[in-house]
Design a protein around this motif. Structure first.
Motif, short mmCIF file in Angstrom:
data_model
loop_
_atom_site.label_atom_id
_atom_site.label_comp_id
_atom_site.label_asym_id
_atom_site.label_seq_id
_atom_site.Cartn_x
_atom_site.Cartn_y
_atom_site.Cartn_z
N ILE A 107 49.90 3.92 75.83
CA ILE A 107 49.63 5.25 76.34
C ILE A 107 50.66 5.50 77.45
CG2 ILE A 107 48.11 4.48 78.19
CD1 ILE A 107 46.42 7.11 77.39
N GLY A 108 51.25 4.67 77.98
CA GLY A 108 52.22 4.77 79.15
C GLY A 108 51.63 5.31 80.34
N GLY A 109 52.70 6.34 80.95
CA GLY A 109 52.03 7.12 82.06
C GLY A 109 51.37 8.19 82.01
N ARG A 110 50.81 8.40 80.82
CA ARG A 110 50.02 9.97 80.26
C ARG A 110 48.71 9.58 80.32
NH1 ARG A 110 53.38 13.86 78.05
NH2 ARG A 110 55.47 13.43 78.88
N GLY A 111 47.91 10.51 80.37
CA GLY A 111 46.32 10.55 80.30
C GLY A 111 45.97 10.33 78.99
N LEU A 112 46.64 10.79 78.01
CA LEU A 112 46.29 10.87 76.66
C LEU A 112 47.45 10.48 75.62
CD1 LEU A 112 44.14 12.20 74.43
CD2 LEU A 112 45.48 14.07 74.74
N MET A 113 46.83 9.70 74.80
CA MET A 113 47.81 8.98 73.77
C MET A 113 48.01 10.14 72.52
SD MET A 113 49.95 6.82 72.95
CE MET A 113 50.72 6.10 71.56
N GLU A 114 49.52 10.75 72.52
CA GLU A 114 49.66 11.82 71.65
C GLU A 114 50.31 11.51 70.40
OE1 GLU A 114 48.90 16.03 74.12
OE2 GLU A 114 50.95 14.68 74.40
N ASP A 115 50.97 10.21 70.33
CA ASP A 115 51.78 9.84 69.42
C ASP A 115 51.19 9.38 68.23
OD1 ASP A 115 53.92 9.97 71.14
OD2 ASP A 115 54.28 7.70 71.22
N ALA A 116 51.49 9.43 67.06
CA ALA A 116 51.08 8.84 65.87
C ALA A 116 52.24 8.13 65.07
CB ALA A 116 50.41 9.80 65.11
N HIS A 117 51.99 7.23 64.16
CA HIS A 117 52.94 6.54 63.40
C HIS A 117 52.38 6.12 61.88
CE1 HIS A 117 51.04 3.18 64.98
NE2 HIS A 117 51.55 2.39 64.19
N VAL A 118 53.43 5.73 61.09
CA VAL A 118 52.84 5.27 59.83
C VAL A 118 53.78 4.21 59.33
CG1 VAL A 118 54.35 7.07 58.50
CG2 VAL A 118 52.20 6.02 57.36
N ARG A 119 53.30 3.25 58.67
CA ARG A 119 54.27 1.96 58.01
C ARG A 119 53.59 1.73 56.79
NH1 ARG A 119 52.62 -2.75 61.21
NH2 ARG A 119 53.85 -3.84 59.70
N ASP A 144 55.66 12.26 67.66
CA ASP A 144 55.21 12.29 68.96
C ASP A 144 54.87 13.79 69.46
OD1 ASP A 144 55.54 12.43 71.70
OD2 ASP A 144 57.57 11.87 72.39
N GLY A 145 53.49 13.72 69.48
CA GLY A 145 52.69 14.98 69.86
C GLY A 145 52.98 15.44 71.28
N HIS A 146 52.66 17.06 71.35
CA HIS A 146 52.64 17.63 72.54
C HIS A 146 51.77 18.72 72.57
CE1 HIS A 146 56.23 18.97 70.30
NE2 HIS A 146 55.67 20.27 70.49
N CYS A 147 50.84 18.87 73.67
CA CYS A 147 50.06 20.03 73.80
C CYS A 147 48.73 19.61 72.90
CB CYS A 147 50.27 21.31 73.27
SG CYS A 147 51.78 21.96 74.30
N SER A 171 57.57 7.31 81.77
CA SER A 171 56.66 8.16 82.17
C SER A 171 55.80 8.67 80.87
CB SER A 171 56.82 9.03 82.88
OG SER A 171 57.74 10.02 82.38
N ASP A 172 56.21 8.29 79.69
CA ASP A 172 55.78 8.70 78.33
C ASP A 172 54.92 7.90 77.46
OD1 ASP A 172 55.40 10.81 76.47
OD2 ASP A 172 57.56 11.46 76.12
N ASN A 173 54.32 8.46 76.49
CA ASN A 173 53.65 7.48 75.38
C ASN A 173 54.92 6.75 74.83
OD1 ASN A 173 51.24 10.30 74.39
ND2 ASN A 173 51.28 8.71 75.94
N LEU A 174 54.44 5.69 74.40
CA LEU A 174 55.44 4.87 73.63
C LEU A 174 54.99 4.34 72.21
CD1 LEU A 174 56.03 2.59 76.76
CD2 LEU A 174 58.01 3.62 75.50
#
Length: 329
Positions: free
Chosen positions: A49-61, A80-83, A285-288
């Motif tokens: 989640i990094g330095g953010r309060g919400l995890m907005e990333d998603a991924h697929v494998r 990498d989501g936002h809003c 400072s972002d999600n990773l």
């Protein structure tokens, strides 16, 4: 004099002929090596989640897609989501399906991927009309492997980097507003302090329908930029990461660290974890989200020190330097 000249000419001719044959044999050998190379695909991932309060990333494998018979196939994506995270989750669930169902697949993979991005974007717009709470946006970076072919499609500022015998080869371009200012202004938008219309840090994204119009369009586009490569023995692995990684890593820096990690344990999961851990240590400072895709069963080979450029003084040069120092002392 004439006989001597003919002998020299004959020696030159046969030497040139042998050299040409040697070059041709070497070229044929390289082409044969490229032709028989079959990627051994395996991958790993890590998120934080990094330095953010919400995890907005998603991924697929998908390591074993096999869309064309026995040819190795795989599909990977980082979103990498936002809003909010709804756009990233929607794209993760639907994008691959739209690509595989497109009439162009698999004959023309490029068209299928482009159509898949557009169809996913429009489908999400319709979903947002039914439920306004879904309103959000996301970047999207995907990597398709079919046989020896690697096709990367990118919308936004996530990045894919290929390690080619230790050298970083960027397979995508960061779509920052300042880079696409001309296109943005031509479509009625503007760039303010690096942000599209003063709101968005990327020039391309899926979703974000408050910034554009489904029918008319606008400065924010969902058109993917495609880059491709034919994989060879020298292509070792691919790093796919959201901008939280690239905010604190250069492409070559990430390849160097990943290569070192893979040489120690040959585990793409642990490699991805180490990249994320190092990005956190560097205060991103972002999600990773990081996905590491390997193309060999073995770890990357040690590079020979012979490949380095060596510089040295000749004995005459050293003597000249010594004489100069003696005169100055």
């Amino acid at each position: 004099m004439g006989l001597w000249f003919l002998r020299i000419a004959a020696l030159w001719f046969f030497s040139s002929l042998r050299l040409a044959r040697k070059v041709e044999e070497t070229s044929d050998q390289k082409e044969e090596e490229i032709a028989i190379f079959v990627p051994m695909i395996r991958s790993g991932e890590w998120t934080d989640i990094g330095g953010r309060g919400l995890m907005e990333d998603a991924h697929v494998r998908v390591d074993d897609l096999r869309p064309m018979g026995d040819a190795p196939g795989a599909f990977y994506g980082v979103f990498d989501g936002h809003c909010g995270k709804d756009a990233a989750l929607f794209v993760r669930e639907h994008l691959l399906g739209y690509i595989l169902r497109d009439v162009s697949f698999p004959a023309c993979l490029e068209d299928a991927v482009r159509h898949g991005f557009y169809q996913t974007d429009h489908a999400f717009a319709e979903a947002c009309l039914l439920d306004e709470q879904l309103q959000s946006g996301t970047t999207a970076l995907t990597a398709f492997v079919i046989g020896r072919r690697l096709l990367v499609a990118n919308v936004g500022d996530s990045r894919a980097v290929l390690s080619r015998r230790g050298k970083a080869v960027e397979m995508s371009r960061d779509h920052k507003p300042v880079v696409e200012r001309t296109r943005i202004e031509a479509l009625g938008g503007f760039v303010d302090d690096g942000y599209l219309n003063g709101q968005l840090a990327v020039a391309r994204a899926l979703g974000d329908w408050h910034m554009t119009d489904l029918k008319v369009g606008g400065p924010l586009i969902s058109e993917p930029e495609l880059r491709q490569a034919i994989l060879t023995e020298e292509d070792e692995f691919l790093i796919i990461g959201c901008d939280g990684l690239w905010d604190v890593f250069t492409s070559q820096n990430a390849i160097d660290l990943a290569r070192k990690e893979l040489q120690q344990h040959n585990d793409p999961d642990l490699c991805s974890k180490q990249l994320v851990a190092e990005a956190l240590r560097r205060n991103t400072s972002d999600n990773l989200t990081v996905v590491t895709v390997c193309f060999h069963a073995d770890c990357p080979p040690r590079l020979s020190s012979d490949t380095r450029i060596r510089r040295s003084f000749s004995a005459e040069g050293l003597k000249s330097v010594q004489d100069f120092l003696n005169r100055c002392s």
